[in-house]
Design a protein around this motif. Structure first.
Motif, mmCIF file in Angstrom:
data_model
loop_
_atom_site.group_PDB
_atom_site.id
_atom_site.type_symbol
_atom_site.label_atom_id
_atom_site.label_comp_id
_atom_site.label_asym_id
_atom_site.label_seq_id
_atom_site.Cartn_x
_atom_site.Cartn_y
_atom_site.Cartn_z
ATOM 1 N N ASP A 119 8.959 0.387 3.447
ATOM 2 C CA ASP A 119 9.741 1.621 3.467
ATOM 3 C C ASP A 119 9.309 2.436 4.676
ATOM 4 O OD1 ASP A 119 11.049 3.997 3.112
ATOM 5 O OD2 ASP A 119 10.452 4.294 1.025
ATOM 6 N N LEU A 120 10.173 2.484 5.703
ATOM 7 C CA LEU A 120 9.905 3.217 6.931
ATOM 8 C C LEU A 120 10.875 4.374 7.096
ATOM 9 C CD1 LEU A 120 9.412 0.000 9.035
ATOM 10 C CD2 LEU A 120 7.622 1.698 8.692
ATOM 11 N N ALA A 176 4.954 -2.125 2.057
ATOM 12 C CA ALA A 176 4.190 -0.873 2.084
ATOM 13 C C ALA A 176 5.137 0.328 2.132
ATOM 14 C CB ALA A 176 3.260 -0.846 3.288
ATOM 15 N N ASP A 177 4.712 1.428 1.527
ATOM 16 C CA ASP A 177 5.482 2.669 1.551
ATOM 17 C C ASP A 177 4.948 3.536 2.676
ATOM 18 O OD1 ASP A 177 6.841 4.994 1.188
ATOM 19 O OD2 ASP A 177 6.187 5.357 -0.883
ATOM 20 N N LEU A 178 5.675 3.571 3.804
ATOM 21 C CA LEU A 178 5.279 4.334 4.980
ATOM 22 C C LEU A 178 6.255 5.458 5.271
ATOM 23 C CD1 LEU A 178 4.330 1.211 7.054
ATOM 24 C CD2 LEU A 178 2.760 3.120 6.738
ATOM 25 N N ALA A 179 7.012 5.869 4.271
ATOM 26 C CA ALA A 179 8.015 6.914 4.475
ATOM 27 C C ALA A 179 7.382 8.182 5.037
ATOM 28 C CB ALA A 179 8.718 7.222 3.156
ATOM 29 N N PHE A 180 8.063 8.785 6.017
ATOM 30 C CA PHE A 180 7.644 10.032 6.655
ATOM 31 C C PHE A 180 6.344 9.894 7.454
ATOM 32 C CE2 PHE A 180 10.222 11.288 3.016
ATOM 33 C CZ PHE A 180 11.109 12.195 3.581
ATOM 34 N N ALA A 232 0.843 -1.199 0.000
ATOM 35 C CA ALA A 232 0.000 0.000 0.000
ATOM 36 C C ALA A 232 0.877 1.248 0.000
ATOM 37 C CB ALA A 232 -0.917 0.002 1.212
ATOM 38 N N HIS A 233 0.371 2.307 -0.602
ATOM 39 C CA HIS A 233 1.068 3.596 -0.638
ATOM 40 C C HIS A 233 0.537 4.438 0.521
ATOM 41 C CE1 HIS A 233 2.604 2.546 -4.626
ATOM 42 N NE2 HIS A 233 1.392 2.106 -4.883
ATOM 43 N N MET A 234 1.361 4.589 1.571
ATOM 44 C CA MET A 234 0.901 5.237 2.797
ATOM 45 C C MET A 234 1.890 6.292 3.265
ATOM 46 S SD MET A 234 -0.471 1.780 4.714
ATOM 47 C CE MET A 234 -1.315 2.644 6.035
ATOM 48 N N LYS A 235 2.524 6.964 2.323
ATOM 49 C CA LYS A 235 3.505 7.989 2.664
ATOM 50 C C LYS A 235 2.825 9.160 3.385
ATOM 51 C CE LYS A 235 6.822 8.505 -0.177
ATOM 52 N NZ LYS A 235 7.637 8.821 -1.368
ATOM 53 N N LYS A 236 3.470 9.650 4.441
ATOM 54 C CA LYS A 236 2.985 10.789 5.234
ATOM 55 C C LYS A 236 1.605 10.526 5.837
ATOM 56 C CE LYS A 236 5.671 14.319 2.829
ATOM 57 N NZ LYS A 236 5.648 15.601 2.086
ATOM 58 N N VAL A 237 1.411 9.314 6.322
ATOM 59 C CA VAL A 237 0.143 8.953 6.972
ATOM 60 C C VAL A 237 0.323 9.020 8.486
ATOM 61 C CG1 VAL A 237 -1.448 7.045 7.419
ATOM 62 C CG2 VAL A 237 -0.715 7.532 5.092
ATOM 63 N N SER A 238 -0.670 9.543 9.183
ATOM 64 C CA SER A 238 -0.648 9.543 10.632
ATOM 65 C C SER A 238 -1.393 8.325 11.145
ATOM 66 C CB SER A 238 -1.309 10.815 11.188
ATOM 67 O OG SER A 238 -1.416 10.719 12.594
ATOM 68 N N LEU A 239 -0.655 7.397 11.722
ATOM 69 C CA LEU A 239 -1.239 6.182 12.292
ATOM 70 C C LEU A 239 -1.006 6.137 13.795
ATOM 71 C CD1 LEU A 239 -0.156 3.743 9.469
ATOM 72 C CD2 LEU A 239 -2.512 4.081 10.186
ATOM 73 N N ASP A 240 -0.890 7.305 14.416
ATOM 74 C CA ASP A 240 -0.696 7.361 15.855
ATOM 75 C C ASP A 240 -1.831 6.634 16.574
ATOM 76 O OD1 ASP A 240 1.613 8.859 15.622
ATOM 77 O OD2 ASP A 240 0.551 10.767 15.715
ATOM 78 N N ARG A 241 -1.458 5.748 17.481
ATOM 79 C CA ARG A 241 -2.391 4.995 18.316
ATOM 80 C C ARG A 241 -3.290 4.043 17.527
ATOM 81 N NH1 ARG A 241 -2.841 10.190 20.022
ATOM 82 N NH2 ARG A 241 -4.976 10.363 19.262
ATOM 83 N N GLY A 263 14.646 -6.790 5.548
ATOM 84 C CA GLY A 263 14.692 -6.067 4.283
ATOM 85 C C GLY A 263 13.998 -4.730 4.303
ATOM 86 N N ALA A 264 13.570 -4.265 5.479
ATOM 87 C CA ALA A 264 12.867 -2.980 5.565
ATOM 88 C C ALA A 264 13.855 -1.826 5.403
ATOM 89 C CB ALA A 264 12.131 -2.864 6.886
ATOM 90 N N ASP A 265 13.355 -0.699 4.906
ATOM 91 C CA ASP A 265 14.156 0.517 4.781
ATOM 92 C C ASP A 265 13.877 1.396 5.994
ATOM 93 O OD1 ASP A 265 15.400 2.875 4.173
ATOM 94 O OD2 ASP A 265 14.604 3.042 2.133
ATOM 95 N N LEU A 266 14.845 1.461 6.908
ATOM 96 C CA LEU A 266 14.730 2.272 8.118
ATOM 97 C C LEU A 266 15.704 3.440 8.073
ATOM 98 C CD1 LEU A 266 14.512 -0.795 10.460
ATOM 99 C CD2 LEU A 266 12.729 0.931 10.321
ATOM 100 N N HIS A 267 16.044 3.865 6.880
ATOM 101 C CA HIS A 267 17.000 4.955 6.678
ATOM 102 C C HIS A 267 16.535 6.210 7.415
ATOM 103 C CE1 HIS A 267 19.835 7.544 4.541
ATOM 104 N NE2 HIS A 267 18.827 8.373 4.335
ATOM 105 N N ALA A 268 17.394 6.737 8.311
ATOM 106 C CA ALA A 268 17.137 7.977 9.043
ATOM 107 C C ALA A 268 15.852 7.918 9.864
ATOM 108 C CB ALA A 268 17.092 9.169 8.082
ATOM 109 N N THR A 269 15.472 6.718 10.294
ATOM 110 C CA THR A 269 14.284 6.542 11.118
ATOM 111 C C THR A 269 14.635 6.705 12.593
ATOM 112 O OG1 THR A 269 13.267 5.044 9.531
ATOM 113 C CG2 THR A 269 12.494 4.874 11.783
ATOM 114 N N ASP A 270 13.714 7.242 13.386
ATOM 115 C CA ASP A 270 13.901 7.359 14.823
ATOM 116 C C ASP A 270 13.256 6.175 15.521
ATOM 117 O OD1 ASP A 270 15.248 9.748 14.583
ATOM 118 O OD2 ASP A 270 13.483 10.994 14.937
ATOM 119 N N LEU A 271 14.072 5.385 16.231
ATOM 120 C CA LEU A 271 13.587 4.254 17.018
ATOM 121 C C LEU A 271 13.838 4.605 18.484
ATOM 122 C CD1 LEU A 271 15.106 1.308 14.920
ATOM 123 C CD2 LEU A 271 12.797 2.230 14.785
ATOM 124 N N MET A 272 12.829 5.146 19.139
ATOM 125 C CA MET A 272 13.006 5.665 20.483
ATOM 126 C C MET A 272 12.057 4.984 21.460
ATOM 127 S SD MET A 272 13.390 9.715 19.530
ATOM 128 C CE MET A 272 13.887 10.153 21.181
#
Length: 222
Positions: free
Chosen positions: A140-141, A119-123, A99-108, A157-166
């Motif tokens: 793509d994360l 899936a494309d979840l970039a940004f 799925a194409h889900m770039k710049k989606v807010s999935l908070d909570r 195989g996920a793309d976690l480039h410049a992702t924040d894992l906090m």
């Protein structure tokens, strides 16, 4: 607020007419002979659909019993950002592969058991989302915000480039062959994580428990 139950055809008809706000809905599968209010497991109705900018905040798109979840594989949900959020939506068991889900807010949002492979979840934002049992292989994360409980999650195989894992628990997760260049990892638990083949150039580790149990604390330039 009580959810309004609507048929899939009604959602698609209203979307085609320009409506984007479907917050608090619960979707019913048509032509079943029974009232299955478990969303859209009948499937091919919404996969590959263009639903960009849709507001599904607090929507119930889950599955019931042995039924499959909503099928949004290959659908375009990009741009569902703060104005059109999907926060608090119930997408448990959903098929969101590719799925194409770039710049989606999935908070909570509840994404437990969902298939987000490829899936494309970039940004996008997934703060405090329920990701238990989710499949994020090949997703793509890049530049996402991830936190919470991701124990045992498949991120191979996920793309976690410049992702924040906090403040994240990745115990036993599969990160093999993941792209993690310039990823920022803070207050994380990587105990037993599979990092075979992962690209870790420029990663920042702060107060992080490594797969071997050691604690890593360093601040390389991002």
């Amino acid at each position: 607020m009580e959810r309004k139950v609507i048929e899939v055809e009604e959602l698609l008809r209203r979307y085609a007419a320009g409506e984007r706000d479907f917050a608090w809905v619960k979707l019913r599968v048509p032509d079943r002979g029974q009232d299955y209010y478990w969303a859209i497991g009948a499937g091919s109705i919404l996969n590959r659909a263009n639903l960009s900018g849709i507001n599904l905040s607090n929507a119930d798109l889950s599955y019931a019993g042995e039924m499959n979840g909503i099928n949004l594989s290959g659908a375009n949900l990009s741009g569902a950002w703060f104005d059109w959020p999907m926060r608090d939506a119930n997408l448990s068991g959903a098929n969101l592969s590719n799925a194409h889900m770039k710049k989606v807010s999935l908070d909570r949002a509840n994404l437990s058991g969902a298939n987000l492979s490829g899936a494309d979840l970039a940004f996008s934002q997934l703060g405090d989302a329920n990701l238990s049992g989710v499949n994020l292989s090949g997703a793509d994360l890049g530049r996402c915000g991830l936190s919470g409980d991701l124990r045992g999650v498949d991120l191979s195989g996920a793309d976690l480039h410049a992702t924040d894992l906090m403040s994240i628990d990745l115990t036993g997760a599969n990160l093999s062959n993941a792209l993690m260049e310039r990823t920022y990892i803070k207050d994380a638990n990587l105990t037993g994580v599979n990092l075979e083949g992962a690209k870790l150039e420029g990663v920042t580790f702060i107060n992080t428990i490594m797969p071997d149990g050691s604690i890593r604390n360093e601040t390389p330039r991002r």
